[in-house]
Design a protein around this motif. Structure first.
Motif, short mmCIF file in Angstrom:
data_model
loop_
_atom_site.label_atom_id
_atom_site.label_comp_id
_atom_site.label_asym_id
_atom_site.label_seq_id
_atom_site.Cartn_x
_atom_site.Cartn_y
_atom_site.Cartn_z
N GLU A 151 0.67 -1.25 0.11
CA GLU A 151 -0.11 -0.08 -0.16
C GLU A 151 1.01 1.17 -0.12
O GLU A 151 0.55 2.33 -0.85
N MET A 152 1.90 1.35 0.92
CA MET A 152 2.85 2.38 0.95
C MET A 152 3.68 2.76 -0.40
O MET A 152 3.73 4.08 -0.85
N VAL A 153 3.98 1.71 -1.10
CA VAL A 153 4.74 1.78 -2.15
C VAL A 153 3.67 2.66 -3.21
O VAL A 153 4.19 3.50 -3.90
N ARG A 154 2.72 2.04 -3.16
CA ARG A 154 1.64 2.64 -4.34
C ARG A 154 1.49 4.14 -3.94
O ARG A 154 1.43 5.03 -4.79
N HIS A 155 1.29 4.52 -2.75
CA HIS A 155 0.96 5.82 -2.23
C HIS A 155 2.07 6.74 -2.42
O HIS A 155 1.94 7.83 -2.62
N ALA A 156 3.38 6.01 -2.21
CA ALA A 156 4.64 6.79 -2.34
C ALA A 156 4.67 7.58 -3.58
O ALA A 156 5.17 8.45 -3.76
N PHE A 157 4.32 6.58 -4.77
CA PHE A 157 4.44 7.32 -6.20
C PHE A 157 3.44 8.56 -6.18
O PHE A 157 4.01 9.68 -6.76
N ASP A 158 2.39 8.64 -5.58
CA ASP A 158 1.41 9.63 -5.65
C ASP A 158 2.09 10.74 -4.83
O ASP A 158 1.91 12.08 -5.30
N LEU A 159 2.66 10.29 -3.85
CA LEU A 159 3.08 11.45 -2.87
C LEU A 159 4.39 12.07 -3.40
O LEU A 159 4.41 13.39 -3.45
N SER A 160 5.05 11.27 -4.10
CA SER A 160 6.30 12.11 -4.82
C SER A 160 5.91 12.98 -6.03
O SER A 160 6.54 14.14 -6.00
N GLU A 161 4.89 12.50 -6.71
CA GLU A 161 4.18 13.43 -7.84
C GLU A 161 3.65 14.60 -7.18
O GLU A 161 3.66 15.97 -7.78
N GLU A 162 3.00 14.68 -6.04
CA GLU A 162 2.28 15.61 -5.56
C GLU A 162 3.07 16.82 -4.85
O GLU A 162 3.21 17.95 -5.29
N LEU A 163 4.36 16.37 -4.30
CA LEU A 163 5.21 17.06 -3.57
C LEU A 163 6.39 17.46 -4.75
O LEU A 163 7.31 18.39 -4.50
#
Lengths: 616, 207
Positions: A151-163
């Protein structure tokens, strides 16, 4: 089809933590992945390597972690979702690009995975890489379970693009090498090609640009801090006044311990899943509800120091502890009983540990240390160097790989190692600072990783030692990954160029270079004697394929050897080689025909020529 | 202060340690157990340390079934110890308590140091007496012989799973485990593996 490409949302699959991480990346639509292999991260890249052969995912084993992160930085700044994986000490190698990539940021999501190894199951140190997040100013996520890792890996990509910043995902061995059933999500779409838009005033980090970029990084960090306040990865459970702040696998041990101690109604738990930046307001609000707080984290007091500082800011004076005598250690890994015991003691809960059994009368059990394999070419090379250097006062600077095991008796060939590539460079120092004979050992993959720069230094500064390159044609230690010198055709892989170690060494201007076949014992000893006699930098390239790798390639096996009646029980074979194919039977040396690969080294060592090949 | 909570209160949790020498097939055994647990609807988490298994080292798996979240088993807290090699079973006794059930293969795989006469292998009779005196129950038999009888020495792991299931300590039925063997081990070895399981199950009853 690769099992991690299964398009079955909702299906539950038994996965290793590293498989869950690879699957999470695939679900996030990762299109580009780079790594240098290192335990406990290796299976993530192994799975992505296999997936890349069945899909349009681009994957590469890069020369080292610095290269891997720089390759990843290029891809991510072209807008492609990218993942870069390494073990914790690999982050030291990648630290240079990491620090300034944080200034530049990314366009496509970039997730950097660091696999930490508390207790050093397969590492030279147990450094706590949370400090890399702090030092670089990058967000960090830490899972507590295999399912959460996905779950965190999936979220980490979104977070990376958001920031628009790389996100670091930190695991520990007990996540990487744990298994559990994990529910599959939806497969992501891959965008495999992007465009880099020129913008030198954002990407070329000359001082004037970097001064602006640092401002931007701090703004991104402030934004990340706001996200950290509300992310579901930082969550509070329970409603008591005894506070526990924990992360990673410690959260599992705490969750079990409060149940087992029957104190669930008294404890309030803050689980930190986003550990940089920490959620300052959430922590302060948590502290205000508590009378006393215990910080439960493996490794360094990373959260403990932050929580204490935040308490000071909030003018709170409640007791906050974590590391210390009778509390938690900075050493090794935690376990459920240790956490239960400390939790009970800290909050003065009566607790009797379960009965243990008395082990005092258990006889000494012989150790079972890992050993170089039967027929390992490294054993043959070490034997030859030892014979060639007989009578010399030697220093054997060694390096990181299977061959590090050569430091064990009976070979005892290994006196100093600190990190990848250190054999060559430390040999420069030893040879200049002593009158001892210095020999350095390095594997083929490690030579490409970080041995070449040391060798350039040695040639340029005119140092005096012999470098032995143990070329077994593969990155053996971590499970047979390719490196730039590997014959990819043997793996049925196309589109690669093979880099010759010999050509590299010659191009550097090394004065004395010899290729040896270590299974030819006498010839090898003579060649090494000449190299040792050479004044200056001499290089021996010892070429013989890894015996395990040869087996996996289904290369023809040589007939095994046996000990004939000529044996006079000198036991040079056992005492000097120590190949695990030997055993004693009725006080006579025998060879296990199933273990023997027919390398013939022992036959050449035997003073009676008593070891002979089994007849067909 | 509240209760003197003991971990026994959490009856749902079963903690199993498997120890083996690299190459003995305990990782496949763990996988089959995990799949069987899924069939039984039992939550399961596993953790393994296999640093240099291919190079003759020890492989240790921890399998936790039930509601607990931890996937690691502390010293003294294994409910069951399943040993693939007698000296490794003895070495793992620190994981046991007086209530632990121990199952071990008795066919030794001496460490290299012993094989070349530089260490002493524990006496097998003394080993059994020691384990039996310190734990609830010891089930010890030559599982290698039974694997050979089933048709393949590599089926040692399935023999031991048979003996493990026979103890009825796990919330898994023999049929669920056999189903996991059928679906998760190599098709051409399924018959051998099932036979090995049955032989181990019977041996566990007799031991």
């Amino acid at each position: 089809m690769h099992k991690l490409l299964a398009d079955e949302p909702g299906a539950k699959i038994l996965m290793l933590g590293n498989e869950a991480i690879a699957r999470g990346a695939v679900e996030a639509g990762v299109a580009f992945a780079t790594t240098y292999p290192g335990t406990p991260s290796s299976e993530i890249s192994l799975n992505l390597f296999q997936i890349s052969q069945q899909s349009d995912l681009y994957f590469e084993y890069s020369t080292n972690e610095k290269v891997a992160l720089e390759v990843a930085a290029g891809a991510a700044n072209a807008g492609v979702r990218t993942m870069c994986m390494m073990k914790h000490v690999g982050m030291n190698v990648a630290a240079d690009p990491l620090m300034t990539l944080a200034y530049v940021g990314v366009k496509g999501g970039l997730v950097i995975l660091t696999a930490d190894d508390p207790n050093m199951f397969s590492s030279q140190n147990e450094q706590d890489n949370r400090y890399y997040a702090k030092m670089s100013g990058l967000p960090m996520l830490e899972p507590s379970s295999v399912a959460e890792a996905l779950e965190m890996v999936r979220h980490a990509f979104d977070l990376s693009e958001e920031l628009r910043e790389p996100v670091i995902l930190r695991t520990t061995t007990r996540i990487n090498h744990s298994s559990a059933f994990v529910e599959l999500g939806t497969l992501g779409q891959r965008t495999t090609s992007g465009v880099f838009k020129k913008d030198p005033l954002s990407y070329v980090t000359v001082p004037a640009v970097s001064r602006k970029l640092h401002v931007k990084l701090l703004e991104n960090l402030a934004k990340a801090a706001r996200i950290s306040e509300t992310t579901p990865f930082n969550h509070v459970s329970g409603s008591g006044t005894w506070g526990v702040v924990c992360n990673g696998v410690s959260h599992n041990y705490i969750s079990d311990a409060v149940q087992e101690l029957g104190i669930a109604d008294r404890v309030r738990i803050l689980r930190i899943g986003m550990s940089n930046p920490l959620p300052a307001d959430l922590i302060k609000a948590f502290l205000k509800e508590c009378d006393k707080v215990l910080v439960v984290e493996e490794g360094e007091p990373f959260m403990e120091e932050a929580v204490k500082a935040l308490a000071q800011e909030a003018a709170l004076t409640l007791p906050i502890h974590g590391k210390g005598e009778d509390l938690f250690s900075r050493l090794y890994e935690f376990d459920p009983a240790m956490v239960r015991r400390v939790l009970a003691a800290y909050f003065s809960v009566a607790y009797t540990p379960p009965a243990k059994i008395d082990l005092a009368d258990i006889p000494e059990i012989p150790a079972r240390p890992p050993n170089l394999c039967a027929g390992c070419s490294h054993r043959a090379t070490y034997y030859a160097v030892k014979k060639a250097a007989k009578g010399m006062d030697t220093i054997y600077a060694t390096d990181i790989g299977c061959y590090t095991l050569g430091f064990l008796p009976p070979l005892s060939m290994g006196d100093f190692v600190i990190c990848m590539g250190s054999s060559v460079s430390s040999a420069c120092g030893f040879s200049r600072a002593t009158d001892q004979k210095v020999v350095a050992f390095i594997g083929d993959s490690t030579f490409f990783h970080s041995g070449i720069t040391g060798l350039i230094n040695a040639v340029h500064n005119n140092h005096n030692f012999t470098l032995v390159i143990l070329d077994n044609g593969i990155t053996a230690m971590t499970g047979h990954q390719p490196h730039p010198g590997v014959d990819m055709a043997a793996m049925q892989m196309e589109g690669y160029h093979r880099v010759s170690i010999e050509a590299v060494v010659r191009a550097l201007g090394v004065g004395h270079i010899t290729l040896v076949k270590p299974f030819k014992v006498k010839k090898s000893i003579t060649a090494i004697e000449e190299a040792l006699a050479y004044k200056g930098v001499s290089v021996i390239i010892s070429q013989e394929i890894c015996t395990l790798y040869a087996r996996s390639l289904k290369m023809p096996r040589q007939r095994p050897f046996q000990v004939s009646e000529r044996c006079k029980n000198h036991r040079d074979c056992i005492n000097e080689l120590g190949c695990p194919a030997f055993y004693l039977d009725a006080n006579r040396v025998r060879i296990d025909a199933n273990a023997c690969v027919g390398c013939a080294v022992c036959a050449q060592v035997c003073p009676e020529n008593a070891i002979v090949r089994v007849k067909e | 202060m509240t209760a003197t909570g003991q971990r026994k209160e959490n009856m749902n949790t079963i903690r199993l340690i498997i120890v083996a020498v690299g190459g003995q097939g305990n990782l496949l055994a763990s996988k089959v157990l995990g799949e069987a647990a899924l069939l039984a609807g039992v939550p399961v988490r596993m953790s393994e340390i296999h640093g240099m298994a291919q190079r003759g080292g020890v492989v240790e798996s921890a399998i936790v079934m039930g509601q607990a979240r931890s996937n690691l088993i502390s010293d003294g807290e294994a409910d069951i110890l399943l040993g693939f090699e007698p000296s490794e079973t003895l070495r793992a006794l620190n994981k046991c308590n007086p209530d632990t059930v121990v199952i071990t293969n008795m066919a030794p795989l001496p460490p290299f140091t012993v094989a070349i006469g530089k260490g002493t292998y524990p006496d097998l009779n003394q080993l059994q007496t020691l384990i039996r005196s310190k734990t609830q129950r010891l089930i010890a038999f030559d599982a290698v012989a039974l694997a050979k009888q089933a048709g393949n020495v590599m089926a040692l792991n399935m023999v031991l799973l048979g003996a493990l299931l026979q103890t009825r300590q796990l919330p898994i039925t023999p049929e669920q485990l056999k189903e996991a063997i059928r679906t998760k081990t190599k098709a051409n070895l399924a018959d051998v593996n099932l036979k090995a399981f049955d032989l181990g199950y019977a041996a566990g009853q007799d031991a």
